[in-house]
Write an enzyme that holds these catalytic residues in place. Structure first.
Site, mmCIF file in Angstrom:
data_model
loop_
_atom_site.group_PDB
_atom_site.id
_atom_site.type_symbol
_atom_site.label_atom_id
_atom_site.label_comp_id
_atom_site.label_asym_id
_atom_site.label_seq_id
_atom_site.Cartn_x
_atom_site.Cartn_y
_atom_site.Cartn_z
ATOM 1 C CD GLU A 118 -3.351 -1.296 1.516
ATOM 2 O OE1 GLU A 118 -3.672 0.067 1.611
ATOM 3 O OE2 GLU A 118 -3.918 -2.223 1.590
HETATM 4 C C1 LIG Z 1 1.396 -9.720 0.055
HETATM 5 C C2 LIG Z 1 2.001 -8.473 -0.842
HETATM 6 C C3 LIG Z 1 0.065 -8.052 -1.041
HETATM 7 C C4 LIG Z 1 -0.307 -6.951 -1.704
HETATM 8 N N1 LIG Z 1 -1.260 -6.980 -2.085
HETATM 9 C C5 LIG Z 1 -1.574 -5.791 -3.022
HETATM 10 C C6 LIG Z 1 -3.403 -5.743 -3.466
HETATM 11 O O1 LIG Z 1 -3.922 -6.151 -2.352
HETATM 12 N N2 LIG Z 1 -3.211 -4.814 -4.449
HETATM 13 C C7 LIG Z 1 -2.557 -4.630 -5.157
HETATM 14 O O2 LIG Z 1 -2.647 -3.745 -6.066
HETATM 15 N N3 LIG Z 1 -1.377 -4.696 -4.884
HETATM 16 C C8 LIG Z 1 -0.719 -5.451 -3.693
HETATM 17 N N4 LIG Z 1 0.911 -5.666 -3.389
HETATM 18 C C9 LIG Z 1 1.234 -4.663 -4.382
HETATM 19 C C10 LIG Z 1 2.642 -3.900 -3.183
HETATM 20 O O3 LIG Z 1 1.814 -2.667 -2.839
HETATM 21 C C11 LIG Z 1 3.778 -3.683 -3.881
HETATM 22 O O4 LIG Z 1 4.416 -4.726 -3.810
HETATM 23 C C12 LIG Z 1 4.183 -2.107 -3.740
HETATM 24 O O5 LIG Z 1 3.982 -1.048 -3.432
HETATM 25 C C13 LIG Z 1 6.064 -2.112 -3.765
HETATM 26 O O6 LIG Z 1 6.112 -2.305 -5.158
HETATM 27 P P1 LIG Z 1 6.891 -3.630 -5.877
HETATM 28 O O7 LIG Z 1 6.576 -4.844 -5.393
HETATM 29 O O8 LIG Z 1 6.908 -3.196 -7.818
HETATM 30 O O9 LIG Z 1 8.232 -2.840 -5.682
HETATM 31 P P2 LIG Z 1 9.169 -1.719 -6.288
HETATM 32 O O10 LIG Z 1 8.399 -0.438 -6.759
HETATM 33 O O11 LIG Z 1 9.952 -2.333 -7.835
HETATM 34 O O12 LIG Z 1 10.206 -1.266 -5.429
HETATM 35 C C14 LIG Z 1 11.360 -2.188 -5.199
HETATM 36 C C15 LIG Z 1 11.819 -1.330 -4.071
HETATM 37 O O13 LIG Z 1 12.426 0.083 -4.872
HETATM 38 C C16 LIG Z 1 11.635 1.296 -3.233
HETATM 39 N N5 LIG Z 1 11.430 2.474 -4.439
HETATM 40 C C17 LIG Z 1 11.013 2.543 -5.641
HETATM 41 N N6 LIG Z 1 10.445 3.710 -6.039
HETATM 42 C C18 LIG Z 1 11.290 4.347 -5.348
HETATM 43 C C19 LIG Z 1 11.541 5.525 -5.564
HETATM 44 N N7 LIG Z 1 10.982 6.950 -6.010
HETATM 45 N N8 LIG Z 1 12.657 6.124 -4.154
HETATM 46 C C20 LIG Z 1 12.935 5.242 -3.253
HETATM 47 N N9 LIG Z 1 12.507 3.929 -3.437
HETATM 48 C C21 LIG Z 1 12.170 3.794 -3.981
HETATM 49 C C22 LIG Z 1 10.695 0.583 -2.640
HETATM 50 O O14 LIG Z 1 10.305 1.449 -1.779
HETATM 51 C C23 LIG Z 1 11.032 -0.866 -2.905
HETATM 52 O O15 LIG Z 1 11.990 -0.723 -1.008
HETATM 53 C C24 LIG Z 1 1.016 -6.808 -2.266
HETATM 54 C C25 LIG Z 1 1.844 -6.789 -2.408
HETATM 55 C C26 LIG Z 1 2.597 -7.979 -1.394
HETATM 56 C C27 LIG Z 1 3.861 -8.359 -1.530
#
Ligand SMILES: Cc1cc2nc3c(=O)[nH]c(=O)nc-3n(C[C@H](O)[C@H](O)[C@H](O)COP(=O)(O)OP(=O)(O)OC[C@H]3O[C@@H](n4cnc5c(N)ncnc54)[C@H](O)[C@@H]3O)c2cc1C
Length: 380
Positions: A364
């Site tokens: 989130e």
């Molecule tokens: C168990 C689980 C349940 C989930 N449930 C839902 C759901 O119900 N619905 C839904 O839509 N999504 C859901 N998600 C998705 C979740 O919201 C995303 O995983 C999250 O927003 C991070 O995106 P990403 O995994 O693609 O990481 P990325 O965006 O690839 O980020 C990787 C890392 O880089 C960091 N990062 C990225 N951009 C920046 C920046 N500009 N500056 C500094 N740091 C940065 C992030 O903080 C993270 O540490 C879920 C995820 C999990 C694992």
């Protein structure tokens, strides 16, 4: 400023606490080990009126206030963060999207009633393999065809995905417009071309189920449009503000649950001829954790009251999410250490709580994204 909870708020807290101790506690270890969701427990929460607690009675809810909902979510998450997120996704995100939309009240009522009344589960589907922190990477597209929209693409990491009856799904409508053309649709389970896909095997919140979703020429009638093209992105972001209050409550609950286990353990466990809490080093660390939890609690309740009383809450929700989830990770890690070898054992619960805490810093909007939101507001 009034720090007293109302009689109704205390009631909601007590109902959730009793339910957690009476029902969720019975099989929590088995459900975590087997990565199994309990529909029976969820249905009981529905019958108790928890799922639709903050929504109007005529929409299937209980007409309670937002802080009552937050308090009940905090109680459940003290023991069972998996049920906590299942609850939060149904209430804050699924129902939140419908309530935040521009749909007429009767249509909102129609769409949220099954979930708000606790008879069905709902999901929020924004994330895709190429679109996590940056929703602009979204590739799922809906194209209009007469009275229908045709959706193609996929979503990943969708909480409640294998269980939900209803999904709010965010799609592009024109790849050239990116999120400026984003729309949102209500997609019911079982509609042709829509598949609740592969389940993810997760580190924590193992008894909440998470999966991929696939859309292959999935036809949705125009009446299922929740946000018109161009309004979907703002609706997703607004609803995530509310969702973050839910995740903050989940994080605070986890921190409090682990703290209580550590406190009891330090009073019972004797080494060097006295209970561990008589080691000032450990007692001081507990005092520091107690302060951290109290700070997080006030920030969470402030965000909940901002939402409840109609004040802007993007900022207070981001702050609460950051502080409560960092507290969850810190307190659970400390709790495992304070329990020593037993902390590493499943039956003491804190290792599960530590695994559960990790995701609260990621989903989130990761905690880095919360800092992006907050720093962006500091320097505009
Ligand atoms: C168990 C689980 C349940 C989930 N449930 C839902 C759901 O119900 N619905 C839904 O839509 N999504 C859901 N998600 C998705 C979740 O919201 C995303 O995983 C999250 O927003 C991070 O995106 P990403 O995994 O693609 O990481 P990325 O965006 O690839 O980020 C990787 C890392 O880089 C960091 N990062 C990225 N951009 C920046 C920046 N500009 N500056 C500094 N740091 C940065 C992030 O903080 C993270 O540490 C879920 C995820 C999990 C694992």
């Amino acid at each position: 400023m009034n720090f007293e909870l109302t009689a109704n708020q205390l009631d909601a807290q007590k109902i959730a606490r009793d339910f957690t101790e009476r029902t969720l506690a019975k099989d929590i270890l088995e459900r975590d080990a087997a990565a199994e969701f309990s529909r029976a427990h969820f249905d009981e929460m529905g019958r108790m009126g928890l799922i639709g607690l903050p929504y109007p009675v005529e929409m299937g809810g209980q007409g309670g206030d937002y802080l009552s909902y937050v308090l009940s979510l905090e109680e459940i998450s003290k023991l069972d963060a998996s049920m906590g997120i299942t609850y939060s996704v149904c209430t804050s995100l699924f129902c939140g999207v419908i309530m935040n939309s521009d749909l007429p009240t009767e249509r909102k009522a129609e769409l949220i009633r099954p979930v708000a009344s606790g008879k069905a589960l709902g999901s929020f589907a924004l994330t895709e393999p190429s679109a996590g922190s940056d929703a602009a990477g979204c590739k799922t597209v809906a194209v209009r065809d007469g009275d229908e929209w045709v959706i193609n693409g996929s979503k990943c990491f969708i909480t409640n995905g294998p269980l939900s009856d209803y999904f709010v799904v965010f799609t592009l409508t024109d790849p050239a417009l990116g999120t400026k053309g984003m729309a949102c649709f209500m997609v019911p389970k079982g509609v042709p071309g829509f598949e609740q896909g592969k389940r993810h095997d997760t580190m924590g919140i193992r008894s909440a189920l998470v999966c991929e979703l696939y859309f292959n020429n999935c036809r949705i009638p125009t009446e299922n449009l929740v946000a018109e093209p161009g309004k979907g992105f703002a609706l997703a972001m607004k609803s995530l503000d509310g969702g973050r209050i839910g995740v903050a409550a989940q994080g605070l609950g986890i921190a409090e649950g682990a703290f209580e286990i550590a406190r009891n353990y330090l009073m019972e466990r004797e080494q060097f001829g006295k209970p561990l809490y008589k080691q000032q080093h450990l007692a001081f660390r507990m005092a520091e954790l107690a302060v951290e939890i109290e700070q997080a609690k006030y920030m969470l309740y402030k965000a909940a009251l901002d939402k409840q009383e109609g004040r802007p809450y993007t900022e207070s929700a981001a702050k609460a999410k950051l502080v409560c989830t960092d507290a969850a990770m810190h307190v659970t890690t400390e709790a495992v250490q304070m329990l020593g070898g037993n902390g590493f054992m499943k039956e003491y619960h804190v290792e599960r709580m530590m695994r559960d805490a990790k995701i609260t810093q990621i989903y989130e909007g990761s905690n880095e994204i919360q800092k992006l939101i907050l720093s962006g507001r500091l320097f505009r």
